[in-house]
Design a protein around this motif. Sequence first.
Motif, short mmCIF file in Angstrom:
data_model
loop_
_atom_site.label_atom_id
_atom_site.label_comp_id
_atom_site.label_asym_id
_atom_site.label_seq_id
_atom_site.Cartn_x
_atom_site.Cartn_y
_atom_site.Cartn_z
N ALA A 171 0.82 -1.21 0.00
CA ALA A 171 0.00 0.00 0.00
C ALA A 171 0.85 1.26 0.00
CB ALA A 171 -0.94 -0.01 1.21
N LEU A 172 2.01 1.21 0.62
CA LEU A 172 2.90 2.37 0.64
C LEU A 172 3.62 2.55 -0.69
CD1 LEU A 172 4.33 1.90 4.22
CD2 LEU A 172 2.85 3.77 3.47
N LEU A 173 3.97 1.46 -1.34
CA LEU A 173 4.69 1.56 -2.61
C LEU A 173 3.79 1.90 -3.79
CD1 LEU A 173 7.15 -1.44 -2.19
CD2 LEU A 173 7.69 1.00 -2.07
N GLN A 174 2.51 1.53 -3.74
CA GLN A 174 1.62 1.75 -4.88
C GLN A 174 1.42 3.23 -5.22
OE1 GLN A 174 0.47 -0.28 -7.23
NE2 GLN A 174 1.90 -1.62 -6.21
N PRO A 175 1.12 4.17 -4.43
CA PRO A 175 0.48 4.10 -3.13
C PRO A 175 -1.03 3.93 -3.27
CG PRO A 175 0.94 6.38 -3.63
CD PRO A 175 1.45 5.55 -4.80
N GLU A 176 -1.59 3.14 -2.37
CA GLU A 176 -3.04 2.92 -2.35
C GLU A 176 -3.70 4.13 -1.70
OE1 GLU A 176 -4.77 0.65 -3.72
OE2 GLU A 176 -3.35 -0.95 -4.12
N VAL A 212 3.19 8.23 7.07
CA VAL A 212 4.37 7.37 6.93
C VAL A 212 5.17 7.77 5.70
CG1 VAL A 212 5.15 5.00 6.48
CG2 VAL A 212 3.38 5.42 8.19
N LEU A 213 4.49 7.99 4.58
CA LEU A 213 5.18 8.37 3.35
C LEU A 213 5.87 9.72 3.49
CD1 LEU A 213 2.61 7.13 0.70
CD2 LEU A 213 4.89 6.20 1.16
N ALA A 214 5.22 10.66 4.16
CA ALA A 214 5.82 11.98 4.36
C ALA A 214 7.07 11.85 5.23
CB ALA A 214 4.82 12.93 5.01
N ARG A 250 8.97 9.19 5.51
CA ARG A 250 10.01 8.53 4.71
C ARG A 250 10.66 9.53 3.75
NH1 ARG A 250 7.83 2.51 2.93
NH2 ARG A 250 7.81 1.64 5.02
N ARG A 251 9.84 10.37 3.12
CA ARG A 251 10.41 11.38 2.20
C ARG A 251 11.32 12.34 2.95
NH1 ARG A 251 5.24 11.00 -0.20
NH2 ARG A 251 4.45 12.68 1.09
N ARG A 252 10.87 12.78 4.13
CA ARG A 252 11.66 13.70 4.94
C ARG A 252 12.98 13.04 5.37
NH1 ARG A 252 7.52 15.54 7.58
NH2 ARG A 252 7.58 13.98 9.21
N ARG A 253 12.91 11.79 5.79
CA ARG A 253 14.12 11.05 6.19
C ARG A 253 15.08 10.90 5.00
NH1 ARG A 253 12.85 5.31 6.86
NH2 ARG A 253 13.24 5.42 4.65
N ASP A 254 14.52 10.57 3.85
CA ASP A 254 15.36 10.41 2.65
C ASP A 254 16.04 11.72 2.29
OD1 ASP A 254 14.64 7.75 2.57
OD2 ASP A 254 13.19 8.01 0.93
#
Length: 125
Positions: free
Chosen positions: A78-83, A99-101, A103-107
């Motif tokens: 669901a995170l990779l699709q993203p659903e 969660v995605l936000a 991850r983007r911030r961490r990246d």
Amino acid sequence: MLQPPRSSLQVAVVPAQRTARDRDQDAPWHTEAVCRRDEAGLFFAPSKEPTAARLSREEAAKRVCARCPVMVECREHALLQPEPYGVWGGLTAAERRVVLARRRRRDMELKKAPRTTVSPIAAAG
């Protein structure tokens, strides 16, 4: 005979997460999903659902997810699709956006960090 007092708390039994190695490599992860046996309406909101009903439904869906042996795989899908809709891997669409936000911030922070490493000997000297 005396009976032990009944507790109002219910203990959830969560099965151990199985690894990809434990599963048949030819079968997709979703063939083992617990939600395949439940009503899809539990995981997706009907139109114009009142907030209280939505929260109750989402909590019920999360309880199903909590006992699912492929919850982690489902969440990552669901995170990779993203659903954009529904409860997947125990997370609502709003929770997945958070969660995605993160991850983007961490990246972004990892990309900005200097790539130099200090050797333990130089640091101690």
